[in-house]
Design a protein around this motif. Structure first.
Motif, PDB file in Angstrom:
ATOM      1  N   MET A   1       0.863  -1.084  -0.179  1.00 21.56           N
ATOM      2  CA  MET A   1      -0.010  -0.204   0.028  1.00 21.56           C
ATOM      3  C   MET A   1       0.913   1.237   0.290  1.00 21.56           C
ATOM      4  N   LYS A   2       0.235   2.279  -0.210  1.00 18.09           N
ATOM      5  CA  LYS A   2       0.848   3.651  -0.309  1.00 18.09           C
ATOM      6  C   LYS A   2       0.797   4.217   1.052  1.00 18.09           C
ATOM      7  N   MET A   3       1.308   5.313   1.418  1.00 21.87           N
ATOM      8  CA  MET A   3       1.138   6.006   2.711  1.00 21.87           C
ATOM      9  C   MET A   3       0.158   7.299   2.111  1.00 21.87           C
ATOM     10  N   TYR A   4      -0.381   7.867   3.253  1.00 23.97           N
ATOM     11  CA  TYR A   4      -1.230   9.161   3.039  1.00 23.97           C
ATOM     12  C   TYR A   4      -0.373  10.422   3.543  1.00 23.97           C
ATOM     13  N   VAL A   5      -0.106  11.104   2.552  1.00 22.55           N
ATOM     14  CA  VAL A   5       0.643  12.480   3.218  1.00 22.55           C
ATOM     15  C   VAL A   5       0.272  13.675   2.270  1.00 22.55           C
ATOM     16  N   ALA A   6       0.213  14.621   2.943  1.00 28.01           N
ATOM     17  CA  ALA A   6      -0.368  16.070   2.344  1.00 28.01           C
ATOM     18  C   ALA A   6      -1.345  15.922   1.162  1.00 28.01           C
ATOM     19  N   GLY A   7      -2.601  15.044   1.471  1.00 23.85           N
ATOM     20  CA  GLY A   7      -3.606  14.888   0.483  1.00 23.85           C
ATOM     21  C   GLY A   7      -3.605  14.126  -0.508  1.00 23.85           C
ATOM     22  N   GLN A   8      -2.346  13.123  -0.602  1.00 25.19           N
ATOM     23  CA  GLN A   8      -1.963  12.361  -1.628  1.00 25.19           C
ATOM     24  C   GLN A   8      -1.544  11.109  -1.014  1.00 25.19           C
ATOM     25  N   TRP A   9      -1.778   9.962  -1.786  1.00 23.33           N
ATOM     26  CA  TRP A   9      -1.389   8.449  -1.559  1.00 23.33           C
ATOM     27  C   TRP A   9       0.027   8.470  -2.158  1.00 23.33           C
ATOM     28  N   VAL A  10       1.084   8.358  -1.530  1.00 20.77           N
ATOM     29  CA  VAL A  10       2.434   8.627  -1.888  1.00 20.77           C
ATOM     30  C   VAL A  10       3.299   7.303  -1.652  1.00 20.77           C
ATOM     31  N   ASP A  11       4.100   7.028  -2.677  1.00 24.24           N
ATOM     32  CA  ASP A  11       5.105   5.703  -2.779  1.00 24.24           C
ATOM     33  C   ASP A  11       6.387   6.194  -2.610  1.00 24.24           C
ATOM     34  N   LYS A  12       7.395   5.428  -2.117  1.00 23.71           N
ATOM     35  CA  LYS A  12       8.756   5.781  -2.106  1.00 23.71           C
ATOM     36  C   LYS A  12       9.470   4.483  -2.736  1.00 23.71           C
ATOM     37  N   PRO A  13      10.987   4.978  -3.246  1.00 20.99           N
ATOM     38  CA  PRO A  13      11.789   3.688  -3.542  1.00 20.99           C
ATOM     39  C   PRO A  13      11.854   2.756  -2.401  1.00 20.99           C
ATOM     40  N   LYS A  14      12.148   3.441  -1.139  1.00 17.27           N
ATOM     41  CA  LYS A  14      12.543   2.559  -0.123  1.00 17.27           C
ATOM     42  C   LYS A  14      11.227   1.786   0.779  1.00 17.27           C
ATOM     43  N   LYS A  15      11.110   0.558   0.563  1.00 16.38           N
ATOM     44  CA  LYS A  15       9.974   0.019   1.058  1.00 16.38           C
ATOM     45  C   LYS A  15      10.168  -0.900   2.297  1.00 16.38           C
ATOM     46  N   ILE A  16       9.057  -1.105   3.075  1.00 14.90           N
ATOM     47  CA  ILE A  16       9.230  -1.833   4.411  1.00 14.90           C
ATOM     48  C   ILE A  16       8.163  -3.015   4.128  1.00 14.90           C
ATOM     49  N   SER A  17       8.780  -4.336   4.247  1.00  7.98           N
ATOM     50  CA  SER A  17       7.889  -5.577   3.816  1.00  7.98           C
ATOM     51  C   SER A  17       6.765  -5.541   5.170  1.00  7.98           C
ATOM     52  N   VAL A  18       5.710  -5.821   5.031  1.00 12.08           N
ATOM     53  CA  VAL A  18       4.558  -6.552   6.036  1.00 12.08           C
ATOM     54  C   VAL A  18       4.512  -8.140   5.778  1.00 12.08           C
ATOM     55  N   THR A  19       4.941  -8.549   6.839  1.00 15.48           N
ATOM     56  CA  THR A  19       5.059 -10.086   6.893  1.00 15.48           C
ATOM     57  C   THR A  19       3.975 -10.799   7.835  1.00 15.48           C
ATOM     58  N   ASN A  20       3.509 -11.767   7.231  1.00 12.91           N
ATOM     59  CA  ASN A  20       2.536 -12.703   7.959  1.00 12.91           C
ATOM     60  C   ASN A  20       3.347 -13.392   9.033  1.00 12.91           C
ATOM     61  N   PRO A  21       2.895 -13.053  10.656  1.00 17.32           N
ATOM     62  CA  PRO A  21       3.697 -13.794  11.581  1.00 17.32           C
ATOM     63  C   PRO A  21       3.824 -15.278  11.451  1.00 17.32           C
ATOM     64  N   PHE A  22       2.743 -15.866  11.029  1.00 18.45           N
ATOM     65  CA  PHE A  22       2.590 -17.169  10.983  1.00 18.45           C
ATOM     66  C   PHE A  22       3.592 -17.938  10.055  1.00 18.45           C
ATOM     67  N   ASP A  23       3.644 -17.467   8.693  1.00 22.20           N
ATOM     68  CA  ASP A  23       4.508 -18.222   8.039  1.00 22.20           C
ATOM     69  C   ASP A  23       5.564 -17.434   7.237  1.00 22.20           C
ATOM     70  N   GLY A  24       5.835 -16.150   7.602  1.00 17.11           N
ATOM     71  CA  GLY A  24       6.945 -15.236   7.189  1.00 17.11           C
ATOM     72  C   GLY A  24       6.503 -14.832   5.865  1.00 17.11           C
ATOM     73  N   SER A  25       5.649 -15.123   5.066  1.00 13.80           N
ATOM     74  CA  SER A  25       5.168 -14.804   3.764  1.00 13.80           C
ATOM     75  C   SER A  25       4.740 -13.005   3.812  1.00 13.80           C
ATOM     76  N   VAL A  26       5.275 -12.550   2.652  1.00 17.33           N
ATOM     77  CA  VAL A  26       5.102 -11.102   2.548  1.00 17.33           C
ATOM     78  C   VAL A  26       3.457 -10.774   2.194  1.00 17.33           C
ATOM     79  N   VAL A  27       2.879  -9.945   3.161  1.00 16.13           N
ATOM     80  CA  VAL A  27       1.452  -9.746   2.746  1.00 16.13           C
ATOM     81  C   VAL A  27       1.413  -8.541   1.962  1.00 16.13           C
ATOM     82  N   ASP A  28       2.188  -7.499   2.000  1.00 16.57           N
ATOM     83  CA  ASP A  28       2.251  -6.361   1.306  1.00 16.57           C
ATOM     84  C   ASP A  28       3.525  -5.579   1.566  1.00 16.57           C
ATOM     85  N   THR A  29       3.588  -4.407   1.044  1.00 17.28           N
ATOM     86  CA  THR A  29       4.757  -3.667   1.300  1.00 17.28           C
ATOM     87  C   THR A  29       4.275  -2.134   1.816  1.00 17.28           C
ATOM     88  N   VAL A  30       5.006  -1.391   2.483  1.00 16.47           N
ATOM     89  CA  VAL A  30       4.794   0.120   2.577  1.00 16.47           C
ATOM     90  C   VAL A  30       5.932   0.987   2.350  1.00 16.47           C
TER      91      VAL A  30
END
Ligand code: NAP
Length: 472
Positions: free
Chosen positions: A1-30
């Motif tokens: 997903m993107k983050m929401y800053v100054a009225g816009q959904w914003v992406d960045k080249p640097k991402k953080i992976s959100v992982t499922n704690p059960f199996d470590g699979s990547v659910v999404d990035t932010v």
């Protein structure tokens, strides 16, 4: 997903992976927010605060009520997101999403009830020609920093009252679980919230936290999380309003007249929900020696029945911890207690991020599993001989968030209520119980300030005094 800053959904080249704690699979990035994003978010929130302050209470009510309705229609989807990013069992994910609907609805109602009071100046000597009243006004920019363990409802408990009171909000969700907060931002915008009324910044608290909290544009910080991060925020914040909802090692006292079946059911329910990762989880059980052995027998059978596994499986009762390193910590604290003379009654084995629900008996108060916040699926049982000793043991903690007692004796129950140093006191249930409308918050190192929309609105507003000096 993107983050929401100054009225816009914003992406960045640097991402953080959100992982499922059960199996470590990547659910999404932010995106990983940096200093520039913090600055843009606070600049926009400052403009947003002016827009929000002009929005009538009825409009704020309508937005929050609509957001509650939109969330209600998506409870199943939100429940699944919560489970995927946080690891709690799907039933608990759905319950949290439904509680989010409640919290937004309660907040909407509060938007119509923000008022001051008249001041009886004539009760003061020489003040008979004065007429005065108080006005409650929004703080301005509110920063909401939330923990991983309730990634939706605890965000609702901050955002709902802040918007109800006419503030703009900057959300900084936990890095492990940012998706629910981002989805909630979508819902609020869809409900008609002015675009600069909200920002949702994803990024590491250790990197952007100081920048956000020290900034003078921020007028109020509402933080839920660990004691140590809370203390740091208090140091960094300087002169601004702060609410702190911090950790605990909550006790249950079991008196000799208690219904042991009921106590065991409550201990299993309140000690192991969300794999023990609830700020008000039962961590310590202080049980009278007269019923100590019988109680452990009943508790063992209840806890042994808590099946572990994939939290999306409807039959599973306890899912993984948020990170494997936390499961390793819980396992080691249990082993350390057993090495020091405590007795493992059931559980304690670890498979990856899953720890089998554990009961450890004969725990000494100075053992880490008792005196520190465990935040995991184990309860520490300690014997005691009297109500005096039980209350002293309950209070032998830096924390004071919630506590429970099981007894039919009114005198003991009232002594517990008066003398146990805790914000929430449960009689004939465990400490882990919360209705979203109640005043909720801790004493001692568990923090200060209250949540629960009616009470949080007070924390999210400033009180002004107006005085007319009349001629006669
Ligand atoms: P945490 O590590 O303290 O993190 C909480 C939040 O603070 C996260 O968003 C985190 O961001 C952010 N943060 C970290 N360092 C920061 C800094 N220097 N400045 C500003 N923000 C910073 O807590 P957690 O592990 O997520 O949650 C568990 C704790 O929360 C437990 O102690 C539990 O008892 C407590 N809790 C209390 C309540 C209550 O109502 N009293 C309710 C739930 C949980 P990152 O994720 O990016 O590090």
């Amino acid at each position: 997903m993107k983050m929401y800053v100054a009225g816009q959904w914003v992406d960045k080249p640097k991402k953080i992976s959100v992982t499922n704690p059960f199996d470590g699979s990547v659910v999404d990035t932010v995106p990983q927010a940096d200093k520039g994003d913090v600055d843009r978010a606070l600049e926009s929130a400052t403009r947003g605060a002016k827009v929000m302050a002009k929005l009538p209470g009825y409009e704020r009510y309508k937005i929050l009520k609509k957001a509650a309705d939109l969330l209600e229609a998506r409870v199943e989807e939100f429940g699944r997101i919560i489970t995927l990013e946080e690891g709690k069992i799907i039933g608990e994910g759905r319950t949290e999403a439904s509680r989010g609907v409640q919290t937004l609805t309660l907040s909407a109602e509060e938007a119509k009830r923000i008022h001051g009071e008249t001041i009886p100046f004539d009760g003061a000597p020489g003040a008979t020609r004065q007429f005065g009243f108080t006005l409650r006004v929004p703080c301005g920019v509110v920063v909401a920093i939330s923990p991983f363990n309730f990634p939706l409802n605890l965000v609702c408990h901050k955002v709902g009252p802040a918007l109800a009171a006419g503030n703009s909000v900057v959300i900084k969700p936990a890095t492990d679980t940012p998706l629910s907060a981002l989805k909630l931002t979508e819902v609020l915008l869809e409900a008609g919230l002015p675009p600069e009324g909200i920002q949702c910044l994803t990024g590491h608290g250790g990197e952007i936290g100081d920048l956000i909290c020290a900034d003078r544009r921020v007028r109020k910080i509402t933080f839920t999380g660990s004691r140590d991060v809370g203390e740091r925020i208090c140091h960094v914040a300087g002169i601004k309003k702060v609410t702190m909802e911090l950790g605990s090692n909550s006790p249950i006292i079991v008196m000799p007249d208690a219904d042991l079946e009921k106590v065991a059911v409550a201990t299993a329910a309140t000690g192991f929900a969300n794999a023990g990762q609830v700020c008000i989880s039962t961590q310590r059980v202080i049980a009278n020696r007269r019923i100590y052995g019988d109680f452990l027998d009943v508790l063992k059978s209840k806890v042994a029945a808590l099946t572990t596994g994939n939290p999306l499986d409807e039959k599973v009762k306890v899912g993984p911890m948020i990170r494997e390193k936390d499961a390793i910590r819980v396992e080691s604290w249990v082993r350390e207690a057993v090495g020091g003379g405590a007795r493992l009654v059931v559980g304690g084995e670890r498979r990856g991020a899953i720890v089998e629900p554990a009961v450890v008996a004969d725990v000494k108060p100075e053992m880490r599993i008792s005196c520190d916040e465990l935040f995991g699926p184990a309860v520490a049982v300690t014997p005691c001989d009297s109500i005096d000793e039980a209350i002293a043991l309950a209070n032998d903690s830096i924390y004071g968030l919630a506590a429970g007692i099981f007894t039919e004796n009114l005198e003991w129950a009232m002594r517990f209520a008066r003398e146990v140093e805790s914000g929430n006191l449960m009689i004939n249930w465990g400490p882990q119980w919360r209705a979203d409308l109640m005043p909720y918050g801790g004493l001692k190192d568990s923090g200060f300030g209250k949540e629960g929309p009616r009470y949080a609105v007070e924390e999210m507003t400033e009180l002004k005094l107006v005085c007319f000096h009349l001629a006669g």
